[in-house]
Design a protein around this motif. Structure first.
Motif, mmCIF file in Angstrom:
data_model
loop_
_atom_site.group_PDB
_atom_site.id
_atom_site.type_symbol
_atom_site.label_atom_id
_atom_site.label_comp_id
_atom_site.label_asym_id
_atom_site.label_seq_id
_atom_site.Cartn_x
_atom_site.Cartn_y
_atom_site.Cartn_z
ATOM 1 N N TYR A 33 0.925 -1.117 0.054
ATOM 2 C CA TYR A 33 0.016 -0.047 -0.024
ATOM 3 C C TYR A 33 0.880 1.259 0.116
ATOM 4 O O TYR A 33 2.037 1.291 0.763
ATOM 5 C CB TYR A 33 -0.680 0.133 1.266
ATOM 6 C CG TYR A 33 -1.487 -1.232 1.553
ATOM 7 C CD1 TYR A 33 -1.299 -2.403 2.110
ATOM 8 C CD2 TYR A 33 -3.023 -1.193 1.313
ATOM 9 C CE1 TYR A 33 -2.096 -3.367 2.164
ATOM 10 C CE2 TYR A 33 -3.823 -2.167 1.580
ATOM 11 C CZ TYR A 33 -3.388 -3.382 2.101
ATOM 12 O OH TYR A 33 -4.036 -4.266 2.231
ATOM 13 N N TYR A 35 0.025 5.138 1.194
ATOM 14 C CA TYR A 35 -0.784 6.105 2.059
ATOM 15 C C TYR A 35 -0.122 7.562 1.992
ATOM 16 O O TYR A 35 1.240 7.629 2.053
ATOM 17 C CB TYR A 35 -1.008 5.672 3.417
ATOM 18 C CG TYR A 35 -1.912 4.609 3.632
ATOM 19 C CD1 TYR A 35 -1.553 3.255 3.671
ATOM 20 C CD2 TYR A 35 -3.279 4.661 3.489
ATOM 21 C CE1 TYR A 35 -2.567 2.183 3.870
ATOM 22 C CE2 TYR A 35 -4.360 3.728 3.605
ATOM 23 C CZ TYR A 35 -3.559 2.500 3.974
ATOM 24 O OH TYR A 35 -4.686 1.300 4.121
ATOM 25 N N GLY A 40 -1.629 16.406 10.636
ATOM 26 C CA GLY A 40 -2.323 16.691 11.456
ATOM 27 C C GLY A 40 -3.834 15.963 10.909
ATOM 28 O O GLY A 40 -4.966 15.976 11.497
ATOM 29 N N LYS A 41 -3.565 15.196 9.942
ATOM 30 C CA LYS A 41 -4.699 14.224 9.254
ATOM 31 C C LYS A 41 -4.568 12.991 9.273
ATOM 32 O O LYS A 41 -3.481 12.306 9.518
ATOM 33 C CB LYS A 41 -4.924 14.902 7.767
ATOM 34 C CG LYS A 41 -5.436 16.316 7.908
ATOM 35 C CD LYS A 41 -5.945 16.965 6.519
ATOM 36 C CE LYS A 41 -6.286 18.465 6.529
ATOM 37 N NZ LYS A 41 -6.621 18.664 5.227
ATOM 38 N N GLY A 42 -5.167 12.126 8.910
ATOM 39 C CA GLY A 42 -5.459 10.569 8.950
ATOM 40 C C GLY A 42 -4.582 10.291 7.545
ATOM 41 O O GLY A 42 -4.126 10.957 6.626
ATOM 42 N N LEU A 43 -4.752 9.072 7.398
ATOM 43 C CA LEU A 43 -4.211 8.315 6.333
ATOM 44 C C LEU A 43 -5.003 8.238 5.029
ATOM 45 O O LEU A 43 -6.096 7.745 5.175
ATOM 46 C CB LEU A 43 -3.540 6.797 6.660
ATOM 47 C CG LEU A 43 -2.256 6.877 7.208
ATOM 48 C CD1 LEU A 43 -2.457 7.502 8.729
ATOM 49 C CD2 LEU A 43 -1.607 5.483 7.363
ATOM 50 N N LEU A 45 -5.655 6.659 1.218
ATOM 51 C CA LEU A 45 -4.963 5.667 0.474
ATOM 52 C C LEU A 45 -4.673 5.963 -1.218
ATOM 53 O O LEU A 45 -5.800 6.615 -1.666
ATOM 54 C CB LEU A 45 -5.920 4.377 0.386
ATOM 55 C CG LEU A 45 -5.353 3.059 -0.374
ATOM 56 C CD1 LEU A 45 -4.069 2.667 0.148
ATOM 57 C CD2 LEU A 45 -6.639 2.109 -0.445
ATOM 58 N N GLY A 103 -4.827 -8.484 6.943
ATOM 59 C CA GLY A 103 -5.303 -7.142 7.188
ATOM 60 C C GLY A 103 -4.390 -6.194 8.107
ATOM 61 O O GLY A 103 -4.492 -4.972 8.241
ATOM 62 N N LEU A 105 -1.312 -4.351 9.064
ATOM 63 C CA LEU A 105 -0.333 -3.590 8.062
ATOM 64 C C LEU A 105 1.032 -3.395 8.939
ATOM 65 O O LEU A 105 1.128 -3.181 10.006
ATOM 66 C CB LEU A 105 -0.860 -2.147 7.809
ATOM 67 C CG LEU A 105 -2.128 -2.183 6.928
ATOM 68 C CD1 LEU A 105 -2.420 -0.860 6.612
ATOM 69 C CD2 LEU A 105 -1.658 -2.919 5.671
ATOM 70 N N TYR B 36 -3.691 1.403 15.956
ATOM 71 C CA TYR B 36 -2.383 1.640 15.482
ATOM 72 C C TYR B 36 -1.831 3.007 16.487
ATOM 73 O O TYR B 36 -2.804 3.871 16.737
ATOM 74 C CB TYR B 36 -1.896 1.930 13.900
ATOM 75 C CG TYR B 36 -1.860 0.847 13.396
ATOM 76 C CD1 TYR B 36 -3.191 0.307 12.701
ATOM 77 C CD2 TYR B 36 -1.032 -0.091 13.053
ATOM 78 C CE1 TYR B 36 -3.389 -0.789 11.890
ATOM 79 C CE2 TYR B 36 -1.102 -1.388 12.031
ATOM 80 C CZ TYR B 36 -2.274 -1.717 11.501
ATOM 81 O OH TYR B 36 -2.500 -2.572 10.759
ATOM 82 N N PHE B 90 -4.656 5.456 15.703
ATOM 83 C CA PHE B 90 -5.488 5.462 14.502
ATOM 84 C C PHE B 90 -6.391 4.076 14.395
ATOM 85 O O PHE B 90 -5.664 3.186 15.088
ATOM 86 C CB PHE B 90 -4.682 5.279 13.255
ATOM 87 C CG PHE B 90 -3.965 6.802 12.960
ATOM 88 C CD1 PHE B 90 -2.619 7.033 13.210
ATOM 89 C CD2 PHE B 90 -4.734 7.591 11.971
ATOM 90 C CE1 PHE B 90 -2.102 8.149 12.965
ATOM 91 C CE2 PHE B 90 -4.117 8.967 11.839
ATOM 92 C CZ PHE B 90 -2.637 9.125 12.278
ATOM 93 N N ILE B 100 -7.895 -1.175 3.671
ATOM 94 C CA ILE B 100 -7.820 -1.097 4.828
ATOM 95 C C ILE B 100 -8.183 0.553 5.336
ATOM 96 O O ILE B 100 -7.560 1.376 4.466
ATOM 97 C CB ILE B 100 -6.458 -1.161 5.500
ATOM 98 C CG1 ILE B 100 -5.747 -2.469 4.968
ATOM 99 C CG2 ILE B 100 -6.538 -1.149 6.955
ATOM 100 C CD1 ILE B 100 -6.228 -3.702 5.595
ATOM 101 N N PHE B 102 -8.726 3.920 7.278
ATOM 102 C CA PHE B 102 -8.170 4.519 8.430
ATOM 103 C C PHE B 102 -9.236 5.819 9.118
ATOM 104 O O PHE B 102 -9.977 6.318 8.101
ATOM 105 C CB PHE B 102 -6.881 4.986 8.419
ATOM 106 C CG PHE B 102 -5.936 3.904 8.215
ATOM 107 C CD1 PHE B 102 -5.546 3.266 7.442
ATOM 108 C CD2 PHE B 102 -5.123 3.691 9.572
ATOM 109 C CE1 PHE B 102 -4.424 2.260 7.305
ATOM 110 C CE2 PHE B 102 -4.157 2.824 9.606
ATOM 111 C CZ PHE B 102 -3.808 2.101 8.552
ATOM 112 N N GLY B 103 -9.316 5.591 10.320
ATOM 113 C CA GLY B 103 -9.951 6.863 10.799
ATOM 114 C C GLY B 103 -9.039 8.119 10.787
ATOM 115 O O GLY B 103 -7.709 7.781 10.359
ATOM 116 N N ASP B 104 -9.426 9.286 10.905
ATOM 117 C CA ASP B 104 -8.494 10.446 11.014
ATOM 118 C C ASP B 104 -7.448 10.583 12.216
ATOM 119 O O ASP B 104 -6.450 11.481 12.313
ATOM 120 C CB ASP B 104 -9.302 11.994 11.071
ATOM 121 C CG ASP B 104 -10.080 11.845 9.867
ATOM 122 O OD1 ASP B 104 -10.916 12.700 9.761
ATOM 123 O OD2 ASP B 104 -9.494 11.427 8.864
ATOM 124 N N GLY B 105 -7.436 9.862 13.060
ATOM 125 C CA GLY B 105 -6.639 9.736 14.279
ATOM 126 C C GLY B 105 -6.996 10.662 15.494
ATOM 127 O O GLY B 105 -7.828 11.620 15.144
#
Lengths: 116, 112
Positions: A33, A35, A40-43, A45, A103, A105, B36, B90, B100, B102-105
């Motif tokens: 993967y 990402y 300040g933000k999430g991941l 894809l 699943g 990672l 995570y 996360f 997969i 993910f949330g924003d954390g």
């Protein structure tokens, strides 16, 4: 245990430049993967690949190309870097679906991109 | 649509206090669920995972999480936090394919 190696750790580019990030894993994992993580933000894809020569688009694939020529490596290309862009790109791998630990990672340490 | 939501962007607790970080998923089936942790300037590391069975799963460093199918949630808990637990957490879910989500954390700040 295995490891995921991302190169380079830091990448500085110019607006409009094509930039390539590389990722190697020695887990013998099927799926890899890419990402993007903004401050300040999430991941989010970008691309993933379930096996050699396979490519699947994520939510953020526009502006990127990817390549999985070997099971152990997965490259990501920023096709035209945007001015003032700054983000961290994270590579990850996982064992294939339907197998133990599917699943889960394993991440590299990230490649930080700065565009001047 | 399949998604993971972490409603709290930042949580501040005092050292020694208990902690709960919330996570909800959107999916008609039962996903595989993960938490995570990302310490400053590092990659993400797995804290714990849930595939099936006992809804309470134990992870590293005293963390645990509870899966609730009725609530579509997978909240993370710790009985007594330490200053070294300060990090971004996360929640993630694997639905019916190799993707997969993910949330924003949630950024956890532990005050001395």
């Amino acid at each position: 245990g295995g490891i995921i190696t991302q190169t380079p750790k830091f990448l500085i580019g110019q607006e409009g430049q094509k930039l390539t990030l590389k990722c190697q894993q020695n887990f013998n994992h099927d799926t890899m993967y890419w990402y993007r993580q903004d401050s300040g933000k999430g991941l989010r894809l970008i691309y993933y690949s379930i096996t050699e020569n396979d490519l699947q688009k994520g939510d953020l694939s526009e502006g990127y190309d990817a390549s999985r020529e070997k099971k152990s490596s997965f490259s990501l290309t920023v096709t035209s870097a945007q001015k003032n862009e700054m983000a961290v790109f994270l590579c990850a791998s996982s064992i294939g679906r339907g197998r133990p630990d599917t699943g889960q990672l394993y991440f590299g340490e990230g490649s930080k991109l700065t565009v001047l | 649509a399949q998604s993971v939501t972490q409603p709290d962007a930042r949580v501040t607790v005092s050292e020694g206090a208990s902690l709960q970080l919330r996570c909800k998923y959107s999916y008609s089936g039962t996903p595989y669920l993960f938490w995570y942790v990302q310490y400053q300037r590092q990659g993400l590391q797995l804290l714990l995972k849930y595939y099936s069975g006992d809804p309470v799963v134990q992870g590293v460093n005293g963390f645990e999480a509870e899966f609730s199918k009725s609530d579509s949630s997978f909240h993370l808990r710790k009985a007594s936090v330490h200053w070294s637990d300060s990090a971004v957490y996360f929640c993630a879910a694997s639905m019916n394919n190799n993707r997969i989500f993910f949330g924003d954390g949630t950024q956890l700040v532990v005050k001395p």
